[in-house]
Scaffold this motif. Structure first.
Motif, PDB file in Angstrom:
ATOM      1  N   MET A   1      31.061  42.990  57.300  1.00 52.16           N
ATOM      2  CA  MET A   1      30.728  43.548  55.991  1.00 52.16           C
ATOM      3  C   MET A   1      31.959  43.514  55.105  1.00 52.16           C
ATOM      4  SD  MET A   1      28.066  44.817  54.645  1.00 52.16           S
ATOM      5  CE  MET A   1      27.282  45.896  53.574  1.00 52.16           C
ATOM      6  N   ALA A   2      31.832  43.008  53.924  1.00 53.25           N
ATOM      7  CA  ALA A   2      32.939  42.903  52.988  1.00 53.25           C
ATOM      8  C   ALA A   2      33.320  44.285  52.475  1.00 53.25           C
ATOM      9  CB  ALA A   2      32.553  41.996  51.833  1.00 53.25           C
ATOM     10  N   ASP A   3      34.601  44.457  52.189  1.00 55.03           N
ATOM     11  CA  ASP A   3      35.126  45.719  51.692  1.00 55.03           C
ATOM     12  C   ASP A   3      35.163  45.680  50.168  1.00 55.03           C
ATOM     13  OD1 ASP A   3      36.327  48.223  51.569  1.00 55.03           O
ATOM     14  OD2 ASP A   3      38.341  47.392  51.775  1.00 55.03           O
ATOM     15  N   ILE A   4      34.240  46.407  49.523  1.00 52.10           N
ATOM     16  CA  ILE A   4      34.169  46.495  48.069  1.00 52.10           C
ATOM     17  C   ILE A   4      34.818  47.806  47.642  1.00 52.10           C
ATOM     18  CG2 ILE A   4      32.649  46.698  46.066  1.00 52.10           C
ATOM     19  CD1 ILE A   4      30.628  44.986  47.611  1.00 52.10           C
ATOM     20  N   ALA A   5      35.691  47.719  46.640  1.00 52.04           N
ATOM     21  CA  ALA A   5      36.348  48.913  46.118  1.00 52.04           C
ATOM     22  C   ALA A   5      36.418  48.816  44.598  1.00 52.04           C
ATOM     23  CB  ALA A   5      37.753  49.043  46.712  1.00 52.04           C
ATOM     24  N   PHE A   6      36.567  49.967  43.964  1.00 51.89           N
ATOM     25  CA  PHE A   6      36.688  50.069  42.515  1.00 51.89           C
ATOM     26  C   PHE A   6      37.965  50.838  42.223  1.00 51.89           C
ATOM     27  CE2 PHE A   6      32.286  49.972  43.741  1.00 51.89           C
ATOM     28  CZ  PHE A   6      31.773  48.961  42.954  1.00 51.89           C
ATOM     29  N   ARG A   7      38.698  50.388  41.215  1.00 49.66           N
ATOM     30  CA  ARG A   7      39.941  51.073  40.857  1.00 49.66           C
ATOM     31  C   ARG A   7      40.298  50.785  39.402  1.00 49.66           C
ATOM     32  NH1 ARG A   7      43.714  47.129  40.427  1.00 49.66           N
ATOM     33  NH2 ARG A   7      43.634  45.350  41.843  1.00 49.66           N
ATOM     34  N   ARG A   8      41.238  51.583  38.912  1.00 49.09           N
ATOM     35  CA  ARG A   8      41.787  51.351  37.575  1.00 49.09           C
ATOM     36  C   ARG A   8      42.569  50.046  37.619  1.00 49.09           C
ATOM     37  NH1 ARG A   8      42.647  54.341  33.083  1.00 49.09           N
ATOM     38  NH2 ARG A   8      41.908  56.247  34.102  1.00 49.09           N
ATOM     39  N   ALA A   9      42.398  49.232  36.594  1.00 51.00           N
ATOM     40  CA  ALA A   9      43.121  47.960  36.529  1.00 51.00           C
ATOM     41  C   ALA A   9      44.618  48.221  36.397  1.00 51.00           C
ATOM     42  CB  ALA A   9      42.636  47.129  35.343  1.00 51.00           C
ATOM     43  N   MET A  10      45.383  47.298  36.955  1.00 47.21           N
ATOM     44  CA  MET A  10      46.841  47.334  36.854  1.00 47.21           C
ATOM     45  C   MET A  10      47.285  46.140  36.002  1.00 47.21           C
ATOM     46  SD  MET A  10      47.819  48.290  40.793  1.00 47.21           S
ATOM     47  CE  MET A  10      47.000  46.845  41.451  1.00 47.21           C
ATOM     48  N   ARG A  11      48.472  46.233  35.475  1.00 41.97           N
ATOM     49  CA  ARG A  11      48.990  45.153  34.636  1.00 41.97           C
ATOM     50  C   ARG A  11      48.922  43.805  35.358  1.00 41.97           C
ATOM     51  NH1 ARG A  11      51.391  45.450  29.929  1.00 41.97           N
ATOM     52  NH2 ARG A  11      51.662  47.696  30.124  1.00 41.97           N
ATOM     53  N   ALA A  12      49.147  43.788  36.642  1.00 41.81           N
ATOM     54  CA  ALA A  12      49.103  42.544  37.424  1.00 41.81           C
ATOM     55  C   ALA A  12      47.702  41.927  37.458  1.00 41.81           C
ATOM     56  CB  ALA A  12      49.601  42.798  38.841  1.00 41.81           C
ATOM     57  N   ASP A  13      46.685  42.711  37.128  1.00 49.14           N
ATOM     58  CA  ASP A  13      45.298  42.208  37.122  1.00 49.14           C
ATOM     59  C   ASP A  13      44.939  41.467  35.839  1.00 49.14           C
ATOM     60  OD1 ASP A  13      44.712  43.448  39.620  1.00 49.14           O
ATOM     61  OD2 ASP A  13      44.300  45.353  38.591  1.00 49.14           O
ATOM     62  N   ILE A  14      45.781  41.527  34.819  1.00 45.14           N
ATOM     63  CA  ILE A  14      45.435  40.930  33.524  1.00 45.14           C
ATOM     64  C   ILE A  14      45.015  39.465  33.652  1.00 45.14           C
ATOM     65  CG2 ILE A  14      46.284  40.307  31.221  1.00 45.14           C
ATOM     66  CD1 ILE A  14      47.916  42.927  31.262  1.00 45.14           C
ATOM     67  N   PRO A  15      45.755  38.599  34.342  1.00 45.36           N
ATOM     68  CA  PRO A  15      45.309  37.197  34.434  1.00 45.36           C
ATOM     69  C   PRO A  15      43.910  37.045  35.035  1.00 45.36           C
ATOM     70  CG  PRO A  15      47.607  37.358  35.080  1.00 45.36           C
ATOM     71  CD  PRO A  15      47.088  38.769  34.955  1.00 45.36           C
ATOM     72  N   ALA A  16      43.601  37.807  36.070  1.00 44.42           N
ATOM     73  CA  ALA A  16      42.273  37.718  36.689  1.00 44.42           C
ATOM     74  C   ALA A  16      41.192  38.216  35.734  1.00 44.42           C
ATOM     75  CB  ALA A  16      42.236  38.515  37.992  1.00 44.42           C
ATOM     76  N   ILE A  17      41.480  39.283  35.004  1.00 45.46           N
ATOM     77  CA  ILE A  17      40.507  39.821  34.050  1.00 45.46           C
ATOM     78  C   ILE A  17      40.274  38.829  32.917  1.00 45.46           C
ATOM     79  CG2 ILE A  17      40.077  41.647  32.350  1.00 45.46           C
ATOM     80  CD1 ILE A  17      41.662  43.536  34.278  1.00 45.46           C
ATOM     81  N   VAL A  18      41.344  38.284  32.357  1.00 42.92           N
ATOM     82  CA  VAL A  18      41.210  37.315  31.272  1.00 42.92           C
ATOM     83  C   VAL A  18      40.426  36.093  31.746  1.00 42.92           C
ATOM     84  CG1 VAL A  18      42.468  35.756  29.722  1.00 42.92           C
ATOM     85  CG2 VAL A  18      43.236  38.124  30.009  1.00 42.92           C
ATOM     86  N   ALA A  19      40.682  35.653  32.969  1.00 43.01           N
ATOM     87  CA  ALA A  19      39.953  34.498  33.505  1.00 43.01           C
ATOM     88  C   ALA A  19      38.459  34.794  33.580  1.00 43.01           C
ATOM     89  CB  ALA A  19      40.492  34.118  34.881  1.00 43.01           C
ATOM     90  N   MET A  20      38.079  36.005  34.000  1.00 42.68           N
ATOM     91  CA  MET A  20      36.653  36.351  34.056  1.00 42.68           C
ATOM     92  C   MET A  20      36.068  36.461  32.659  1.00 42.68           C
ATOM     93  SD  MET A  20      36.215  38.965  37.272  1.00 42.68           S
ATOM     94  CE  MET A  20      37.687  39.941  36.974  1.00 42.68           C
ATOM     95  N   LEU A  21      36.829  37.034  31.716  1.00 46.72           N
ATOM     96  CA  LEU A  21      36.337  37.160  30.346  1.00 46.72           C
ATOM     97  C   LEU A  21      36.099  35.792  29.708  1.00 46.72           C
ATOM     98  CD1 LEU A  21      38.597  40.042  29.010  1.00 46.72           C
ATOM     99  CD2 LEU A  21      36.176  40.195  29.628  1.00 46.72           C
ATOM    100  N   ALA A  22      36.896  34.819  30.093  1.00 45.82           N
ATOM    101  CA  ALA A  22      36.803  33.474  29.503  1.00 45.82           C
ATOM    102  C   ALA A  22      35.784  32.584  30.197  1.00 45.82           C
ATOM    103  CB  ALA A  22      38.168  32.803  29.553  1.00 45.82           C
ATOM    104  N   ASP A  23      35.238  33.031  31.316  1.00 43.94           N
ATOM    105  CA  ASP A  23      34.402  32.163  32.150  1.00 43.94           C
ATOM    106  C   ASP A  23      32.924  32.199  31.782  1.00 43.94           C
ATOM    107  OD1 ASP A  23      33.709  30.353  34.118  1.00 43.94           O
ATOM    108  OD2 ASP A  23      33.572  31.894  35.682  1.00 43.94           O
ATOM    109  N   ASP A  24      32.631  31.995  30.525  1.00 41.47           N
ATOM    110  CA  ASP A  24      31.264  31.769  30.066  1.00 41.47           C
ATOM    111  C   ASP A  24      31.351  31.146  28.674  1.00 41.47           C
ATOM    112  OD1 ASP A  24      31.236  33.770  27.968  1.00 41.47           O
ATOM    113  OD2 ASP A  24      30.745  35.294  29.441  1.00 41.47           O
ATOM    114  N   PRO A  25      30.263  30.598  28.169  1.00 41.00           N
ATOM    115  CA  PRO A  25      30.342  29.890  26.878  1.00 41.00           C
ATOM    116  C   PRO A  25      30.881  30.746  25.733  1.00 41.00           C
ATOM    117  CG  PRO A  25      28.298  29.347  27.979  1.00 41.00           C
ATOM    118  CD  PRO A  25      28.939  30.448  28.790  1.00 41.00           C
ATOM    119  N   LEU A  26      30.516  32.020  25.679  1.00 38.61           N
ATOM    120  CA  LEU A  26      31.022  32.875  24.598  1.00 38.61           C
ATOM    121  C   LEU A  26      32.487  33.227  24.810  1.00 38.61           C
ATOM    122  CD1 LEU A  26      28.061  35.345  24.063  1.00 38.61           C
ATOM    123  CD2 LEU A  26      28.775  33.499  22.576  1.00 38.61           C
ATOM    124  N   GLY A  27      32.811  33.652  26.012  1.00 34.98           N
ATOM    125  CA  GLY A  27      34.182  34.046  26.304  1.00 34.98           C
ATOM    126  C   GLY A  27      35.167  32.912  26.163  1.00 34.98           C
TER     127      GLY A  27
END
Length: 152
Positions: A1-27
């Motif tokens: 079973m995969a370990d899913i967790a939720f947390r406050r974003a950290m500055r180091a997460d910015i590249p991953a977040i931006v990549a997800m925001l950009a990964d669709d036609p609108l983004g």
């Protein structure tokens, strides 16, 4: 079973977040993947992180960031002084879509809103996102308002 967790974003997460925001036609038209560490992204992260009414969240799967959303807690006099939770910028990484992670992300966000005392949870969505509209309908959200924006 995969370990899913939720947390406050950290500055180091910015590249991953931006990549997800950009990964669709609108983004893809709104984000710049060549500069995920740009001052504008850094400044926005700092402002969000410093504001107690903002929560930029990430969802991790076995430690890797696979989802994100931003919660904004809005105090107001309307609706008898109700606190509202606003959900924005929801994304699940492309390689993990259709695995139920979006629903888990929303369940977590709604629970956070309840814990903060919100009486309403709301979101906006682009008119072109038909799949997202069906998803929000399945989660129990109602298309109750028309939204307008003015680009400055």
């Amino acid at each position: 079973m995969a370990d899913i967790a939720f947390r406050r974003a950290m500055r180091a997460d910015i590249p991953a977040i931006v990549a997800m925001l950009a990964d669709d036609p609108l983004g893809a038209t709104r984000e710049d993947l060549s500069t995920p560490g740009a001052p504008a992204y850094q400044d926005a992260f700092s402002a969000i992180d410093a504001d107690p009414n903002q929560f930029l969240a990430v969802m991790t799967l076995d430690g890797a960031v696979v989802g994100t959303l931003q919660l904004t807690f809005i105090a107001g006099l309307s609706r008898k002084g109700a606190l509202r939770g606003q959900i924005e910028a929801v994304r699940v990484a492309a390689g993990h879509r259709s695995e139920g992670l979006g629903q888990r992300l929303f369940e977590w966000a709604i629970a956070e809103c309840r814990a903060r005392g919100c009486r309403t949870v709301q979101l906006t969505t682009d008119k072109s996102r038909a799949d997202a509209h069906r998803f929000y309908d399945r989660l129990g959200f109602e298309a109750s308002h028309i939204g307008y924006k003015l680009t400055l």
